[in-house]
Design a protein around this motif. Sequence first.
Motif, PDB file in Angstrom:
ATOM      1  N   TRP A   1      13.613 -37.243 -37.263  1.00  0.00           N
ATOM      2  CA  TRP A   1      14.675 -36.540 -37.999  1.00  0.00           C
ATOM      3  C   TRP A   1      14.379 -36.467 -39.371  1.00  0.00           C
ATOM      4  N   VAL A   2      14.074 -37.443 -40.174  1.00  0.00           N
ATOM      5  CA  VAL A   2      13.563 -37.243 -41.645  1.00  0.00           C
ATOM      6  C   VAL A   2      12.564 -35.951 -41.832  1.00  0.00           C
ATOM      7  N   THR A   3      11.314 -36.280 -41.096  1.00  0.00           N
ATOM      8  CA  THR A   3      10.421 -35.364 -41.255  1.00  0.00           C
ATOM      9  C   THR A   3      10.684 -33.808 -40.679  1.00  0.00           C
ATOM     10  N   ALA A   4      11.593 -33.624 -39.894  1.00  0.00           N
ATOM     11  CA  ALA A   4      11.979 -32.363 -39.392  1.00  0.00           C
ATOM     12  C   ALA A   4      13.026 -31.715 -40.732  1.00  0.00           C
ATOM     13  N   ALA A   5      13.579 -32.740 -41.151  1.00  0.00           N
ATOM     14  CA  ALA A   5      14.720 -32.271 -42.429  1.00  0.00           C
ATOM     15  C   ALA A   5      13.755 -31.665 -43.320  1.00  0.00           C
ATOM     16  N   LEU A   6      12.463 -32.607 -43.563  1.00  0.00           N
ATOM     17  CA  LEU A   6      11.686 -32.155 -45.103  1.00  0.00           C
ATOM     18  C   LEU A   6      11.061 -30.897 -44.471  1.00  0.00           C
ATOM     19  N   ALA A   7      10.435 -30.582 -43.228  1.00  0.00           N
ATOM     20  CA  ALA A   7      10.014 -29.428 -42.808  1.00  0.00           C
ATOM     21  C   ALA A   7      10.857 -28.261 -43.083  1.00  0.00           C
ATOM     22  N   LEU A   8      12.115 -28.450 -42.721  1.00  0.00           N
ATOM     23  CA  LEU A   8      13.171 -27.223 -42.922  1.00  0.00           C
ATOM     24  C   LEU A   8      13.055 -26.965 -44.437  1.00  0.00           C
ATOM     25  N   VAL A   9      13.431 -28.167 -45.337  1.00  0.00           N
ATOM     26  CA  VAL A   9      13.249 -27.858 -46.766  1.00  0.00           C
ATOM     27  C   VAL A   9      12.253 -27.194 -47.336  1.00  0.00           C
TER      28      VAL A   9
ATOM     29  N   ILE B   1      12.183 -23.481 -46.107  1.00  0.00           N
ATOM     30  CA  ILE B   1      12.925 -22.655 -47.135  1.00  0.00           C
ATOM     31  C   ILE B   1      12.326 -22.289 -48.577  1.00  0.00           C
ATOM     32  N   ALA B   2      12.008 -23.498 -49.142  1.00  0.00           N
ATOM     33  CA  ALA B   2      11.276 -23.474 -50.440  1.00  0.00           C
ATOM     34  C   ALA B   2      10.032 -22.506 -50.296  1.00  0.00           C
ATOM     35  N   GLY B   3       9.335 -22.485 -49.293  1.00  0.00           N
ATOM     36  CA  GLY B   3       8.455 -21.593 -48.918  1.00  0.00           C
ATOM     37  C   GLY B   3       8.484 -20.047 -49.216  1.00  0.00           C
ATOM     38  N   ALA B   4       9.775 -19.634 -48.478  1.00  0.00           N
ATOM     39  CA  ALA B   4      10.385 -18.297 -48.472  1.00  0.00           C
ATOM     40  C   ALA B   4      10.814 -17.998 -49.771  1.00  0.00           C
ATOM     41  N   GLY B   5      11.618 -19.049 -50.643  1.00  0.00           N
ATOM     42  CA  GLY B   5      12.030 -18.662 -51.980  1.00  0.00           C
ATOM     43  C   GLY B   5      11.115 -18.896 -53.179  1.00  0.00           C
ATOM     44  N   ILE B   6      10.158 -19.711 -53.188  1.00  0.00           N
ATOM     45  CA  ILE B   6       9.402 -20.095 -54.274  1.00  0.00           C
ATOM     46  C   ILE B   6       7.997 -19.634 -54.190  1.00  0.00           C
ATOM     47  N   HIS B   7       7.380 -20.292 -53.347  1.00  0.00           N
ATOM     48  CA  HIS B   7       5.782 -20.006 -53.249  1.00  0.00           C
ATOM     49  C   HIS B   7       5.400 -20.338 -51.619  1.00  0.00           C
TER      50      HIS B   7
ATOM     51  N   SER C   1       2.692 -21.178 -50.794  1.00  0.00           N
ATOM     52  CA  SER C   1       1.760 -22.168 -50.141  1.00  0.00           C
ATOM     53  C   SER C   1       2.555 -23.516 -49.783  1.00  0.00           C
ATOM     54  N   LEU C   2       4.133 -23.493 -50.061  1.00  0.00           N
ATOM     55  CA  LEU C   2       4.945 -24.813 -49.571  1.00  0.00           C
ATOM     56  C   LEU C   2       5.155 -24.388 -48.109  1.00  0.00           C
TER      57      LEU C   2
ATOM     58  N   LEU D   1       2.692 -24.466 -46.136  1.00  0.00           N
ATOM     59  CA  LEU D   1       1.739 -25.445 -45.510  1.00  0.00           C
ATOM     60  C   LEU D   1       2.166 -26.730 -45.626  1.00  0.00           C
ATOM     61  N   VAL D   2       3.067 -27.316 -46.589  1.00  0.00           N
ATOM     62  CA  VAL D   2       3.801 -28.809 -46.763  1.00  0.00           C
ATOM     63  C   VAL D   2       4.673 -28.712 -45.683  1.00  0.00           C
ATOM     64  N   GLY D   3       5.410 -27.672 -45.186  1.00  0.00           N
ATOM     65  CA  GLY D   3       6.630 -27.632 -44.141  1.00  0.00           C
ATOM     66  C   GLY D   3       5.929 -27.865 -42.925  1.00  0.00           C
ATOM     67  N   GLY D   4       4.867 -27.006 -42.633  1.00  0.00           N
ATOM     68  CA  GLY D   4       3.930 -27.062 -41.496  1.00  0.00           C
ATOM     69  C   GLY D   4       3.495 -28.560 -41.117  1.00  0.00           C
ATOM     70  N   PHE D   5       2.950 -29.041 -42.210  1.00  0.00           N
ATOM     71  CA  PHE D   5       2.403 -30.542 -42.096  1.00  0.00           C
ATOM     72  C   PHE D   5       3.715 -31.499 -41.656  1.00  0.00           C
TER      73      PHE D   5
END
Length: 374
Positions: free
Chosen positions: A317-325, A328-334, A336-337, A339-343
């Motif tokens: 659950w924790v990692t799934a929530a982080l992936a989601l964050v 969203i950040a990837g769509a809004g900020i940069h 490259s994020l 990739l982190v979400g994918g990880f």
Amino acid sequence: MHELLCPSCNAPSQHDLQDYLLMCPFCSTTFSFDKESGTKTLYTDHYIIPNGIDAGQVKGLVKEWLKRLHHQPGRVDKEYFVTEVQGVSLPCWLISLEAHTKWQGLVKRQANRAIDTAAGSEYLPESGVFRRTYRWAVHARRNLHEVWGVDLLHEPKESVRVDWDGFPFDSTFSRGQINLSLGAKIQKEGRADTLAAYDAREMFDFKFGNSLPILGIQVEEEEALRRCKTHIMRYHHELAKLHVDQLVDIRSELEIAGTQLLHVPFWQAKYVYRPVSVLKHFSPAREKHVVVEGYAGGLLTGELPIVKNEKMWINTWVTAALALVFFIAGAGIHPSLFLVGGFFLVVALVSGYLATLRASKEAQEKLKLLDASA
Ligand SMILES: [Zn+2]
């Protein structure tokens, strides 16, 4: 419910005529009632093991047990909560018997010693006998799940899978004791260290329930005997199988020495795990059970505290929530994020998969309490 007069003290009281034996609430006389003829017959082999502990002590025992299992005992008081404690005096039929088993079977030869090429030559015949005595307990309640865990109390030393509800009384009621101040206190009162539970039994009297409700006797003696025989046959069958690769024949003879009825104090406790950290928002907080016997406070069986499986679900659950964050950040900020979400998504998927794999295994896993208290 029917009103009947006690055959001993003549006092009227309400009885459930579905029960096999009835107990007078005033003088504790046990008797059977024949509905057709109206005859009452006294039953005299009825005993009770006095309850010796209270709800507070059960709570303390569960906490102590959790501390022994926890790698950081100090956290137990903050993170584990006993939510419910309930005691009850349950009737059991106790059958004293000697079981004599003869078996024969085949043992496979060591592979490289097979010089003879005749068919079947890789097997050697083997036979043996063994004899055991028991005071075998069979529950005298129809529903074995009224108290969690009492349907599978038999924990043999041998590696045998138990799926019968009966249990050897003496070895069961001498295990799981935790040496803390409560244990010492009970011992000082001169019971646990001097007397085995069986020897501490009294003639049945409601007063020995010591505040526990005393449940009625629903199972007939004849049925209990039949069930006892089946349990021993199955147990001995499993024991014989341990000697051979293939069991061919087995014969068990049972000599029944006597039957009695025994009311036994059991306590069940429920506890939950509520971590102090951020994990609490992801923890399922499922109630778990522990069964404690009310004679010397032995922990007879219980569900393990937080197990790896639950930790993996939390991780999922924790990692799934982080992936989601990060998505969203990837769509809004940069981008490259992403990739982190994918990880994190990969980690979440793997841990979710492993947690599912374990779930089925752990569902059946019951705690070997002796290991925990050793
Ligand atoms: Zn009476």
